[in-house]
Design a protein around this motif. Structure first.
Motif, PDB file in Angstrom:
ATOM      1  N   LYS A  14       0.966  -1.169   0.069  1.00  0.00           N
ATOM      2  CA  LYS A  14       0.096   0.077  -0.099  1.00  0.00           C
ATOM      3  C   LYS A  14       0.963   1.372  -0.131  1.00  0.00           C
ATOM      4  N   SER A  36      -8.933  11.254   6.962  1.00  0.00           N
ATOM      5  CA  SER A  36      -8.205  10.172   7.530  1.00  0.00           C
ATOM      6  C   SER A  36      -7.439   9.036   6.851  1.00  0.00           C
ATOM      7  N   LYS A  40      -1.039  11.623   6.817  1.00  0.00           N
ATOM      8  CA  LYS A  40      -0.388  12.696   7.934  1.00  0.00           C
ATOM      9  C   LYS A  40       0.461  12.297   8.935  1.00  0.00           C
ATOM     10  N   THR A  42       2.132   9.358   9.186  1.00  0.00           N
ATOM     11  CA  THR A  42       2.964   8.560   8.602  1.00  0.00           C
ATOM     12  C   THR A  42       4.281   9.894   8.202  1.00  0.00           C
ATOM     13  N   HIS A 194      -7.744  17.648  11.311  1.00  0.00           N
ATOM     14  CA  HIS A 194      -9.111  17.982  10.609  1.00  0.00           C
ATOM     15  C   HIS A 194      -9.859  19.139  10.958  1.00  0.00           C
TER      16      HIS A 194
HETATM   17  N1  LIG Z   1       2.791   0.822  10.933  1.00  0.00           N
HETATM   18  C1  LIG Z   1       1.838   0.542   9.880  1.00  0.00           C
HETATM   19  N2  LIG Z   1       1.778  -0.482   9.348  1.00  0.00           N
HETATM   20  C2  LIG Z   1       0.807  -0.694   8.186  1.00  0.00           C
HETATM   21  N3  LIG Z   1       0.316   0.292   7.814  1.00  0.00           N
HETATM   22  C3  LIG Z   1       0.134   1.548   8.440  1.00  0.00           C
HETATM   23  C4  LIG Z   1       0.994   1.761   9.470  1.00  0.00           C
HETATM   24  N4  LIG Z   1       0.975   2.875   9.701  1.00  0.00           N
HETATM   25  C5  LIG Z   1       0.108   3.503   9.164  1.00  0.00           C
HETATM   26  N5  LIG Z   1      -0.562   2.828   8.234  1.00  0.00           N
HETATM   27  C6  LIG Z   1      -1.538   2.933   7.125  1.00  0.00           C
HETATM   28  O1  LIG Z   1      -0.997   4.249   6.575  1.00  0.00           O
HETATM   29  C7  LIG Z   1      -2.183   4.889   5.963  1.00  0.00           C
HETATM   30  C8  LIG Z   1      -1.862   6.309   6.455  1.00  0.00           C
HETATM   31  O2  LIG Z   1      -2.178   6.326   7.997  1.00  0.00           O
HETATM   32  P1  LIG Z   1      -1.810   7.808   8.777  1.00  0.00           P
HETATM   33  O3  LIG Z   1      -1.873   7.451  10.079  1.00  0.00           O
HETATM   34  O4  LIG Z   1      -0.593   8.399   8.284  1.00  0.00           O
HETATM   35  O5  LIG Z   1      -3.238   8.589   8.310  1.00  0.00           O
HETATM   36  P2  LIG Z   1      -3.498   9.833   8.841  1.00  0.00           P
HETATM   37  O6  LIG Z   1      -3.472  10.853   7.795  1.00  0.00           O
HETATM   38  O7  LIG Z   1      -2.470  10.443   9.907  1.00  0.00           O
HETATM   39  O8  LIG Z   1      -4.891   9.661   9.267  1.00  0.00           O
HETATM   40  P3  LIG Z   1      -5.710  10.238  10.687  1.00  0.00           P
HETATM   41  O9  LIG Z   1      -6.370  11.715   9.995  1.00  0.00           O
HETATM   42  O10 LIG Z   1      -6.729   9.178  10.779  1.00  0.00           O
HETATM   43  O11 LIG Z   1      -4.917  10.424  11.529  1.00  0.00           O
HETATM   44  C9  LIG Z   1      -3.388   4.108   6.710  1.00  0.00           C
HETATM   45  O12 LIG Z   1      -4.156   3.536   5.743  1.00  0.00           O
HETATM   46  C10 LIG Z   1      -2.772   3.302   7.900  1.00  0.00           C
HETATM   47  O13 LIG Z   1      -3.456   2.170   8.047  1.00  0.00           O
END
Ligand SMILES: Nc1ncnc2c1ncn2[C@@H]1O[C@H](COP(=O)(O)OP(=O)(O)OP(=O)(O)O)[C@@H](O)[C@H]1O
Ligand SMILES: [Mg+2]
Length: 224
Positions: A14, A36, A40, A42, A194
């Motif tokens: 992914k 979501s 972000k 990551t 958000h």
């Molecule tokens: N350690 C991990 N292993 C596998 N997939 C991960 C891991 N960390 C994050 N993901 C996936 O990476 C994608 C991005 O996640 P991330 O936490 O960066 O999103 P976000 O923009 O911070 O979301 P939110 O607004 O919900 O906090 C998601 O689909 C999540 O499931």
């Protein structure tokens, strides 16, 4: 100055960050918005050196984050304050101890630590709960404790991941104002959120991210 240069990150097959590039000058305040799972957190983990990237580079001032050895990572982290989306408070330490801990690790004298910790607990409105443990706090109180801990050592760079997730609207706006105040003292601030109200209140640079790609980057912007 932060330089994120063509950063790509995958988990399994992914794609989480796809060719992400942007530059933040020292003293800027930047909101990073997006749905979501858009990447972000990551991105922030990559910037603080808690996640590796597959390709591309991240530089923060003189640090090339992806290449830092453990000892240098510690030096780098002392210059930044991080408000984690899930707080990461230490469960066996009180609010006061959680916040003071960052200063103890950095070797400040005890009297200074007491004074500075009290000051920051007051600033973030959590001083009444100073002797409580994290499990004795509401979500909003835990969030405030996490904010206090990130600010206590007056970091050059503040990274705030959804810092208003558990705050009511009035307190969220108050935090936006606090971020503006801290930014005026020269601190560079990155906020993932958000929360449209705080982005609109701050009205600064807004980077939108969707499916791991930057789709817009605007100065003095709002968030509709
Ligand atoms: N350690 C991990 N292993 C596998 N997939 C991960 C891991 N960390 C994050 N993901 C996936 O990476 C994608 C991005 O996640 P991330 O936490 O960066 O999103 P976000 O923009 O911070 O979301 P939110 O607004 O919900 O906090 C998601 O689909 C999540 O499931
Ligand atoms: Mg997140």
């Amino acid at each position: 100055m932060i330089v994120v240069d063509q950063v790509t990150k995958t988990y399994g097959n992914k794609k989480i960050l796809q060719n992400v590039s942007f530059t933040v000058e020292g003293g800027e305040l930047v909101s990073i918005v997006g749905p979501s799972a858009s990447g972000k957190t990551t991105l922030f983990y990559s910037i603080i050196g808690a996640e590796t990237v597959d390709s591309g580079n991240i530089f923060v001032d003189q640090y090339e984050v992806s290449k830092l050895k453990t000892s240098k990572i510690q030096e780098y982290r002392r210059k930044i304050g991080i408000i984690f989306q899930d707080y990461k408070l230490l469960p066996k330490k009180t609010v006061f101890e959680n916040v003071a801990f960052a200063l103890e690790m950095a070797g400040y004298p005890k009297r200074f630590i007491g004074k500075r910790t009290k000051e920051v607990l007051k600033l973030t409105g959590i001083e009444e709960q100073r002797n409580n443990f994290p499990h004795q706090l509401s979500g909003g109180e835990q969030q405030r404790a996490a904010i206090a801990r990130a600010l206590v050592h007056a970091p050059e760079l503040l990274i705030a991941d959804e810092p208003t997730g558990n705050l009511d609207p009035d307190n969220a706006i108050a935090l936006a104002k606090l971020f503006l105040k801290i930014n005026r003292t020269g601190t560079t601030i990155l906020i993932a959120t958000h929360n449209k109200d705080i982005v609109n209140e701050m009205e600064r640079r807004v980077i939108s991210i969707q499916n791991g790609r930057i789709i817009s980057d605007k100065q003095n912007a709002g968030y509709k």
